[in-house]
Design a protein around this motif. Structure first.
Motif, short mmCIF file in Angstrom:
data_model
loop_
_atom_site.label_atom_id
_atom_site.label_comp_id
_atom_site.label_asym_id
_atom_site.label_seq_id
_atom_site.Cartn_x
_atom_site.Cartn_y
_atom_site.Cartn_z
N LYS A 28 15.30 -39.03 -52.90
CA LYS A 28 14.98 -38.45 -51.59
C LYS A 28 15.52 -39.31 -50.46
O LYS A 28 16.03 -38.79 -49.47
N ALA A 29 15.43 -40.62 -50.60
CA ALA A 29 15.95 -41.53 -49.57
C ALA A 29 17.47 -41.41 -49.47
O ALA A 29 18.02 -41.40 -48.36
N GLN A 30 18.15 -41.31 -50.61
CA GLN A 30 19.60 -41.15 -50.60
C GLN A 30 20.00 -39.83 -49.95
O GLN A 30 20.95 -39.77 -49.16
N GLN A 31 19.27 -38.77 -50.24
CA GLN A 31 19.56 -37.48 -49.63
C GLN A 31 19.36 -37.54 -48.12
O GLN A 31 20.13 -36.97 -47.36
N GLN A 32 18.32 -38.23 -47.68
CA GLN A 32 18.08 -38.37 -46.25
C GLN A 32 19.21 -39.17 -45.58
O GLN A 32 19.66 -38.80 -44.50
N ARG A 33 19.67 -40.23 -46.21
CA ARG A 33 20.79 -41.01 -45.67
C ARG A 33 22.05 -40.15 -45.60
O ARG A 33 22.81 -40.23 -44.62
N ASP A 34 22.28 -39.34 -46.62
CA ASP A 34 23.44 -38.45 -46.62
C ASP A 34 23.35 -37.45 -45.47
O ASP A 34 24.35 -37.19 -44.78
N ARG A 35 22.16 -36.87 -45.25
CA ARG A 35 21.99 -35.93 -44.14
C ARG A 35 22.25 -36.60 -42.80
O ARG A 35 22.93 -36.03 -41.94
N ILE A 36 21.76 -37.80 -42.61
CA ILE A 36 21.98 -38.54 -41.36
C ILE A 36 23.47 -38.82 -41.19
O ILE A 36 24.02 -38.66 -40.09
N ARG B 279 25.27 -35.56 -40.28
CA ARG B 279 24.93 -35.18 -38.90
C ARG B 279 25.71 -36.02 -37.90
O ARG B 279 26.20 -35.51 -36.89
N ARG C 262 11.72 -41.06 -55.40
CA ARG C 262 11.75 -41.54 -54.01
C ARG C 262 13.13 -42.06 -53.62
O ARG C 262 13.58 -41.85 -52.49
#
Length: 69
Positions: free
Chosen positions: A17-25, A28, A14
């Protein structure tokens, strides 16, 4: 695997996944800022060029009208 190892693997999954989501944000946001900046630069370059072209067209049109008289 023991229960603790399973929970630790779940927590790590988890967290990844949270780190990957922060990187995507983040990327972007950086991309949006660059695109907006690029649009502003293009506008600052093209607007004066368009004004000059419009002025030149207007002058040429005035010359054509004056030469027909």
């Amino acid at each position: 695997m023991t229960d603790i190892q399973a929970r630790l693997a779940d927590i790590n999954s988890r967290a990844l996944k949270a780190q990957q989501q922060r990187d995507r944000i983040f990327w972007r946001t950086v991309t949006a800022i660059w695109l907006i900046s690029l649009g502003i630069v293009i506008a600052f370059v093209s607007i004066p060029m368009a004004r000059d072209a419009d002025r030149n067209w207007s002058l040429a049109h005035q010359e054509q009208v004056a030469s027909r008289r």
